[in-house]
Design an enzyme around this catalytic site. Structure first.
Site, PDB file in Angstrom:
ATOM      1  N   GLY A 144       1.925 -14.766  -0.616  1.00  0.00           N
ATOM      2  CA  GLY A 144       1.919 -15.691  -1.740  1.00  0.00           C
ATOM      3  C   GLY A 144       1.760 -14.993  -3.065  1.00  0.00           C
ATOM      4  O   GLY A 144       1.847 -15.628  -4.127  1.00  0.00           O
ATOM      5  N   GLY A 145       1.498 -13.677  -3.042  1.00  0.00           N
ATOM      6  CA  GLY A 145       1.431 -12.906  -4.276  1.00  0.00           C
ATOM      7  C   GLY A 145       0.138 -13.060  -5.043  1.00  0.00           C
ATOM      8  O   GLY A 145       0.091 -12.779  -6.238  1.00  0.00           O
ATOM      9  N   ALA A 203       0.822  -1.205   0.000  1.00  0.00           N
ATOM     10  CA  ALA A 203       0.000   0.000   0.000  1.00  0.00           C
ATOM     11  C   ALA A 203       0.859   1.258   0.000  1.00  0.00           C
ATOM     12  O   ALA A 203       0.582   2.223  -0.721  1.00  0.00           O
ATOM     13  CB  ALA A 203      -0.931   0.007   1.220  1.00  0.00           C
ATOM     14  N   ASN A 252       4.327  -6.845   4.667  1.00  0.00           N
ATOM     15  CA  ASN A 252       3.669  -8.141   4.542  1.00  0.00           C
ATOM     16  C   ASN A 252       3.522  -8.564   3.087  1.00  0.00           C
ATOM     17  O   ASN A 252       3.433  -9.754   2.779  1.00  0.00           O
ATOM     18  CB  ASN A 252       2.269  -8.076   5.188  1.00  0.00           C
ATOM     19  CG  ASN A 252       2.131  -9.037   6.346  1.00  0.00           C
ATOM     20  OD1 ASN A 252       3.068  -9.723   6.730  1.00  0.00           O
ATOM     21  ND2 ASN A 252       0.946  -9.091   6.918  1.00  0.00           N
ATOM     22  N   ALA A 305      -6.423  -9.242  -0.302  1.00  0.00           N
ATOM     23  CA  ALA A 305      -5.527  -8.294   0.363  1.00  0.00           C
ATOM     24  C   ALA A 305      -4.623  -7.586  -0.636  1.00  0.00           C
ATOM     25  O   ALA A 305      -4.381  -6.383  -0.523  1.00  0.00           O
ATOM     26  CB  ALA A 305      -4.675  -9.001   1.416  1.00  0.00           C
ATOM     27  N   ARG A 336     -11.033 -19.137   4.484  1.00  0.00           N
ATOM     28  CA  ARG A 336      -9.846 -19.433   5.279  1.00  0.00           C
ATOM     29  C   ARG A 336     -10.156 -19.704   6.748  1.00  0.00           C
ATOM     30  O   ARG A 336      -9.491 -20.534   7.376  1.00  0.00           O
ATOM     31  CB  ARG A 336      -8.836 -18.282   5.155  1.00  0.00           C
ATOM     32  CG  ARG A 336      -8.175 -18.243   3.793  1.00  0.00           C
ATOM     33  CD  ARG A 336      -7.145 -17.146   3.682  1.00  0.00           C
ATOM     34  NE  ARG A 336      -6.420 -17.257   2.410  1.00  0.00           N
ATOM     35  CZ  ARG A 336      -5.424 -16.461   2.052  1.00  0.00           C
ATOM     36  NH1 ARG A 336      -5.032 -15.485   2.863  1.00  0.00           N
ATOM     37  NH2 ARG A 336      -4.816 -16.635   0.895  1.00  0.00           N
ATOM     38  N   HIS A 373      -3.384 -12.339   9.032  1.00  0.00           N
ATOM     39  CA  HIS A 373      -3.911 -11.043   8.589  1.00  0.00           C
ATOM     40  C   HIS A 373      -4.949 -10.574   9.597  1.00  0.00           C
ATOM     41  O   HIS A 373      -5.702 -11.377  10.143  1.00  0.00           O
ATOM     42  CB  HIS A 373      -4.562 -11.205   7.212  1.00  0.00           C
ATOM     43  CG  HIS A 373      -5.066  -9.929   6.603  1.00  0.00           C
ATOM     44  ND1 HIS A 373      -4.366  -9.238   5.637  1.00  0.00           N
ATOM     45  CD2 HIS A 373      -6.201  -9.218   6.808  1.00  0.00           C
ATOM     46  CE1 HIS A 373      -5.051  -8.163   5.273  1.00  0.00           C
ATOM     47  NE2 HIS A 373      -6.166  -8.133   5.967  1.00  0.00           N
TER      48      HIS A 373
END
Length: 628
Positions: free
Chosen positions: A176-177, A144, A171, A611, A462, A567
């Site tokens: 994991g991208g 961000a 982060n 995210a 999740r 998260h």
């Protein structure tokens, strides 16, 4: 002021101790040793004279680019300059730093040095206060913060960005991208299976009144689905409205106190409608992606983009660091921690910070400040204080950056920022057991427990997956996959994880199972049943609707996994312009925020892949508005 006798004695003692640590005797030569880093063994070569460490070389490592190499670049000169093992680890690269120090320490032992004396902490000396000014000051150099900095600079603003870690990335770089965005260009090339079609048709049965503020998106989505079904098309359907509705479904949760939390519709609408544009923006900067989209763990739909070639967050920052360095008007200060906002009346006009050596820093913002300091998934005390979701706080590690301790949230609260959704923390179900290291989870095939049987719909959210995983024997389980999974991973990662005992791979499923201590016959029976579900596109056991193919192609891989804090959904309240909102529901003048430091977007549970879309969509919005 005249020093007291006691002070003089203390200084003398410290000087004497320092001289002892420096007065080393070594057996000259070159020695080699290894230490355990974040991703595997780090091999070093250390050269000694009779009285000093003269050279340190890294012979081999599998650490994350952008993090591990930063620790190498900074830590080794510190050791050599101070002739000490008592140097500080590099913020954001603690495991890599510890691995290097472990290896160098082993070499000191081989050379006959005094490890205890060398391990005394190096004394730091603060410099004179530094004062700087820019149009926009940004706290945090993760996804961000970087997106905000580059966008603000595009708008013509000068930018000063700080981060308490020793490198950029936060982060985002260790993620994991996975990047969610409805993408017609890629998704129309994919044939939608019968199970996904049935899942899509089920949305027509939803009652509009059950969706509150999200009802308009559901109504539009139903029209889109009917039109798609009537067309007879077979490509993978998606739309921003499906993304919006699934974000609502996946994030609406009931707290322990009986309250129900839902996401802010306007923020989710902005997220999903602008995700593809933000995705293309990263492509324009130079990030490359795989051509096919997948479904990240907990994403609910196949709209996830992976950076190429490794599919991890490091891919952005190998590009972004170059773009930062080449963009006029941006200054970056790492190892610089924000401590409080500077106010002029009720307006935020700057930031006070402190450098690693204790030097005070004053940063003046001619226009605005952006808070992008991340969440608090590495602060277990803060998680416990606010928890309103998990019946018992799980005793698990965190895979988040160590810098995600909530300090930015608390700074904003001190000046009146309103906090929302703080009681909800997400566990990533698929981190390496038992250490909670994220890396090889990706687009997981299927899960089994210690008994060798499936226990959950792997396409679920999740929090559902994490709760199911924690309920298994020893609170852990296994991901079982095959060559198609391994082809998307670097062999450095795989061999590093194998050395740590996180995984096993072999040419037969039975051999891989045996290596992991599982019953090969039971695992084979489970896999055969699962493969039958894939063939028929119908999961009779758990209702999974998204399949990525059978587990059938050698080599086979079995990864030991368990949930870890990953998260936090709560944080400072923002409006659609990314202005921080105070407890009187008014914007705090001069202060914007973006990324995980914000609440309201993900409510009680974040969809996997949302995210990354969040940090880039809202980071750009914050940067654009703060530059005005």
């Amino acid at each position: 002021m005249r020093k007291s006798f006691t002070t003089i004695c203390l200084i003398a003692i410290m000087t004497l101790l320092a001289s002892v640590s420096l007065a080393q005797e070594y057996t000259p030569g070159v020695y080699e040793a290894t230490g355990m880093g974040n991703n595997g063994q780090i091999s070093v070569s250390v050269t000694f004279s009779e009285t000093a460490i003269t050279d340190i070389q890294i012979l081999d490592h599998s650490e994350t680019p952008g993090i591990g190499d930063n620790a190498i670049d900074k830590l080794i000169p510190d050791i050599l300059e101070n002739q000490s093992l008592g140097v500080d680890t590099i913020g954001g690269a603690t495991n890599t730093s510890s691995g290097i120090l472990e290896a160098v320490t082993a070499c000191v032992v081989l050379a006959g040095g005094d490890v205890e004396a060398l391990s005394m902490p190096v004394e730091k000396t603060a410099g004179e206060t530094i004062e700087k000014s820019a149009d926009v000051v940004i706290i945090g150099a993760g996804g961000a913060g970087i997106a905000a900095a580059l966008t603000a600079a595009e708008e013509g603003a000068s930018v000063l960005i700080i981060d308490k870690a020793g490198s950029v990335g936060g982060n985002t770089i260790i993620s994991g991208g996975v990047f969610n965005a409805a993408d017609p260009q890629r998704q129309t090339l994919i044939t939608m299976g019968d199970s996904s079609r049935r899942e899509l048709e089920s949305y027509l049965e939803f009652e509009d009144n059950d969706f509150g503020d999200f009802a308009p998106a559901l109504i539009t989505l139903k029209d889109q689905i009917r039109s798609y079904l009537d067309s007879g098309e077979t490509y993978l359907f998606d739309s921003p409205e499906l993304h919006i509705v699934q974000t609502y479904i996946g994030s609406r949760r009931e707290g322990l106190d009986g309250s129900v939390i839902t996401a802010d519709y306007e923020l989710v609408k902005i997220l999903c409608e602008n995700a593809l544009d933000a995705f293309h923006w990263t492509e324009e900067i130079g990030v490359e992606y795989e051509q096919s989209v997948v479904q990240a763990v907990g994403a609910l739909w196949q709209r996830t983009h992976n950076p190429a070639p490794t599919g991890t967050g490091e891919r952005w920052f190998s590009v972004f660091t170059d773009r930062l360095a080449s963009t006029p008007g941006i200054e970056l200060m790492t190892e610089t921690e924000a401590t409080q906002f500077i106010l002029d009346g009720d307006k935020v006009v700057g930031v006070q910070a402190v450098m690693k050596d204790g030097t005070e820093v004053v940063l003046n913002a001619a226009k605005n400040v952006i808070l992008a300091s991340g969440g608090f998934a590495s602060n277990i005390d803060m998680i416990k204080e606010y928890n309103n979701y998990w019946p018992a706080i799980p005793d698990v590690p965190s895979d988040a950056a160590a810098t995600c301790n909530g300090d930015g949230i608390l700074m904003a609260q001190e000046i009146g920022a309103n906090l929302i959704g703080m009681g909800y923390v997400q566990l990533l179900p698929t981190t390496a057991y038992p250490d909670g290291v994220a890396g090889l989870q990706g687009n997981s095939k299927m899960f089994i427990n210690k008994e060798g049987v499936r226990f959950v719909n792997e396409s679920a959210e999740r929090d559902v997956l994490s709760a199911a995983g924690l309920a298994q024997t020893d609170g852990m389980f296994y991901c079982v996959a095959d060559a198609n999974y391994l082809d998307n991973r670097t062999w450095d990662q795989v061999t590093g994880w194998e050395a740590k005992g996180y995984l096993a791979y072999a040419d037969t499923l039975e051999e891989a199972a045996e290596k992991m201590g599982l019953d090969p016959a039971v695992v084979r029976e489970t896999i055969d049943r699962f493969n039958g579900f894939v063939d028929n596109e119908e999961d009779l056991d758990f209702g999974r609707y998204s399949f990525k193919g059978k587990v059938e192609t050698a080599p086979f891989i079995i990864i030991a996994m368990s949930p870890a804090y990953h998260h936090t959904m709560g944080g400072v309240e923002i409006d659609t312009q990314c202005r921080v909102i105070n407890t009187q529901s008014q914007p705090i003048q001069g202060l914007y925020a973006a990324g995980e430091v914000c609440g309201g977007i993900h409510a009680g549970n974040r969809l996997g892949g949302n995210a990354i879309a969040d940090v880039f969509v809202f980071g750009r919005i914050a940067g654009r508005n703060a530059a005005v």
